[in-house]
Design a protein around this motif. Structure first.
Motif, PDB file in Angstrom:
ATOM      1  N   SER A 183      45.719  63.371  52.655  1.00 48.96           N
ATOM      2  CA  SER A 183      45.986  64.780  52.983  1.00 48.96           C
ATOM      3  C   SER A 183      47.163  65.266  52.142  1.00 48.96           C
ATOM      4  O   SER A 183      48.064  64.495  51.821  1.00 48.96           O
ATOM      5  N   VAL A 184      47.081  66.518  51.763  1.00 46.63           N
ATOM      6  CA  VAL A 184      48.114  67.133  50.930  1.00 46.63           C
ATOM      7  C   VAL A 184      48.724  68.267  51.750  1.00 46.63           C
ATOM      8  O   VAL A 184      47.995  69.012  52.392  1.00 46.63           O
ATOM      9  N   LYS A 185      50.057  68.379  51.721  1.00 42.22           N
ATOM     10  CA  LYS A 185      50.697  69.436  52.511  1.00 42.22           C
ATOM     11  C   LYS A 185      51.778  70.101  51.655  1.00 42.22           C
ATOM     12  O   LYS A 185      52.515  69.418  50.966  1.00 42.22           O
ATOM     13  N   PHE A 186      51.803  71.426  51.667  1.00 39.34           N
ATOM     14  CA  PHE A 186      52.873  72.134  50.948  1.00 39.34           C
ATOM     15  C   PHE A 186      53.118  73.494  51.623  1.00 39.34           C
ATOM     16  O   PHE A 186      52.221  74.041  52.265  1.00 39.34           O
ATOM     17  N   PRO A 187      54.332  74.024  51.485  1.00 34.44           N
ATOM     18  CA  PRO A 187      54.648  75.286  52.153  1.00 34.44           C
ATOM     19  C   PRO A 187      53.982  76.478  51.425  1.00 34.44           C
ATOM     20  O   PRO A 187      53.821  76.429  50.202  1.00 34.44           O
ATOM     21  N   ILE A 188      53.624  77.480  52.202  1.00 32.93           N
ATOM     22  CA  ILE A 188      52.938  78.635  51.573  1.00 32.93           C
ATOM     23  C   ILE A 188      53.614  79.965  51.932  1.00 32.93           C
ATOM     24  O   ILE A 188      52.984  81.011  51.870  1.00 32.93           O
ATOM     25  N   ASP A 189      54.886  79.877  52.290  1.00 31.43           N
ATOM     26  CA  ASP A 189      55.584  81.134  52.642  1.00 31.43           C
ATOM     27  C   ASP A 189      55.536  82.143  51.503  1.00 31.43           C
ATOM     28  O   ASP A 189      55.346  83.339  51.704  1.00 31.43           O
ATOM     29  N   SER A 190      55.731  81.625  50.249  1.00 30.13           N
ATOM     30  CA  SER A 190      55.751  82.559  49.103  1.00 30.13           C
ATOM     31  C   SER A 190      54.362  83.208  48.942  1.00 30.13           C
ATOM     32  O   SER A 190      54.259  84.399  48.643  1.00 30.13           O
TER      33      SER A 190
END
Ligand code: ADP
Length: 505
Positions: A183-190
């Protein structure tokens, strides 16, 4: 205008909504592509590692050997003769360690997991369990968006399929099996901020477009419809207050200009018909006056004129002096003419009042015979004779007034014919009409008078023959009411005229 305005608002709203949806979908698709390419990179690195059967690195400091390799029957360390130890970094360990780097560097986190992990650290969380179960059912990828500490994150997962290099260590699996997943996880606020900004921009552009379109529509409608129509409305107002003939300025050649021209035409026609209406009313009044006058003539003139005639007759009979007798004869003739004129004028006035005659099929032969009989005294006076040869019956559509026509024509033929003359009456017919011709042998009528004599008080040959000049005009009126025709021609067989009447059968 209101409908078009509402339509524009609706179309703009749909457009704004559709574009916002597109932007959101595009952002989601970009996130999936980004996550998928991270996944692909790590899997290729793992394959590279597995193809070498694991990579050995020099063991330094507190570096620990992978304790789980022993469980798989693999010795993780190699000791060289110079007392250096090399320890194996197998794909799972390498993935975990790279994840630590990417997490620090890019806030990007990988997690290798399986429903049956060798290392408990690789145990799946809730999302991963759900995804791994879906992969068993041939689902190719899964994702979720979640919030943590006020930030949004995108999680993506794909299955790890067993390739030949995996089988070396993971005995019991076949190539193609799903060993687990990453699984890959990263923030997407931008990304969220970008999407929100784009949506806001679209809404703003939509609003500006809406205001501009509605404003333009308002200006155009006012200039090209409301204002020009204003003149028309004013025009109709004037017409409704009976200002017929009112004209509006039609400055354009478009539909509104054409409408205005039509309005002007209509207004003029209304003005004319109003004039005709007024004239008709006046005519009606004149007609009423005429009726009153005719009534006065009948009641107040006919009586005294009749009395004069009767007394003249009486005195004429009693008088023995020839000179006086001649004078009384003149009085008598004048009184007779007066009575005749009053009666004729009354009759003509009645006919001109637009009487509609009820026609019925009658035997014309009988009517002519009766006319001849009635004129017998007149014939005797002139020592004249009538020739009338006809079959026993010829029917035509007539009213009882038709006899007056024959009376007048026969009386004229006798009156304007010579003494001892002969009047011939002919009766011809075809399938639809019958024609009665009365031929005399008098002086005839000049061509220029042939039409005139059918007009009121028109007399050609007066001499000492008394007449009112009304007989033929009454006859023509009666024939017109029969929808027939009347005329005069020169006698083709000699002196005199032929008066004819054509009637419908
Ligand atoms: P009236 O005989 O009382 O004068 P009519 O209207 O019957 O009036 O005739 C109009 C005029 O037409 C007459 O005055 C006469 O001049 C002319 N007219 C009519 N019938 C004849 C006829 N058969 N022959 C010659 N002239 C005629």
């Amino acid at each position: 205008m209101l409908t078009v305005g509402i339509l524009i608002v609706l179309l703009t709203s749909v457009g704004v909504f559709f574009l916002s949806e597109q932007i959101e979908q595009q952002a989601m698709s970009d996130l999936e592509i980004k996550a998928s390419s991270h996944f692909d990179q790590i899997v290729i690195t793992r394959h590279w590692n597995a193809n070498y059967g694991g990579i050995f690195v020099k063991k330094t400091g507190y570096m620990e050997s992978n304790p789980y390799l022993k469980e798989l029957g693999v010795e993780p360390d190699i000791h060289t003769i110079d007392n250096t130890t090399y320890t194996m970094k197998n794909p799972a360990l390498m993935t975990r360690e790279i994840s630590e780097y990417t997490y620090i560097d890019q806030n990007l986190f990988f997690h290798i997991t399986s429903l049956d992990p060798v290392n408990p650290v690789n145990a799946p969380d809730e999302f991963e369990v759900r995804s791994l179960e879906q992969f068993e059912n041939n689902v190719r990828s899964s994702y979720e968006i979640f919030q943590d500490n006020g930030s949004y994150f995108y999680r993506y997962m794909e299955p790890l399929n067993v390739v030949p290099s995996c089988v070396n260590c993971h005995a019991g699996y076949s190539v193609g099996d799903i060993r687990g997943g990453i699984s890959v996880k990263f923030p997407i606020d931008s990304t969220y901020a970008y999407v929100a900004q784009q949506k806001q921009n679209i809404l703003l552009y939509g609003l500006i477009l809406l205001v501009l379109t509605e404003g333009l529509l308002y200006i155009l409608v006012r200039k090209y419809i409301t204002k020009p129509l204003g003149g028309l409305i004013e025009g109709f107002d004037r017409l409704s207050s009976e200002e017929f003939g009112y004209q509006i300025v039609a400055e354009t050649n478009d539909e509104i200009g054409i409408l205005k021209s039509s309005f002007n035409d209509m207004s003029k026609k209304l003005e004319k018909s109003r004039k005709v209406e007024i004239e008709n009313l006046e005519l009606q009044k004149v007609n009423e006056l005429k009726d009153v006058f005719i009534d006065i003539m009948h009641h107040d003139l006919l009586g005294p004129a009749g009395t004069v005639q009767s007394y003249a007759d009486l005195v004429f009979e009693m008088e023995s002096d020839e000179k006086q007798k001649k004078r009384i004869k003149n009085i008598r003739k004048s009184a007779m003419l007066l009575v005749e004129r009053i009666k004729g004028a009354g009759q003509l006035a009645k006919l001109e009042n637009g009487t509609k005659l009820e026609l019925e099929s009658q035997n014309i032969v009988k009517i002519i015979e009766s006319t001849i009989q009635d004129q017998q005294e007149h014939l005797n006076e002139m020592n004249a004779e009538v020739e009338f040869n006809s079959s026993s019956s010829v029917y035509a559509l007539v009213h009882s007034t038709i006899k007056e026509v024959f009376d007048n024509l026969l009386s004229n033929a006798i009156k304007y014919g010579p003494e001892n003359g002969k009047v011939i009456i002919k009766l011809d017919d075809d399938a639809d009409h019958c024609k009665i011709s009365i031929v005399d042998s008098g002086d005839g009528i000049p061509d220029e008078s042939k039409i005139e004599i059918f007009k009121r008080f028109s007399r050609v040959k007066k001499g000492n023959i008394k007449g009112s000049g009304l007989g033929l005009s009454i006859a023509k009126k009666i024939v017109d009411l029969h929808e027939g025709t009347i005329g005069v021609e020169d006698n083709p067989d000699g002196k005199g005229s032929v008066f004819w009447v054509k009637l419908k059968k």
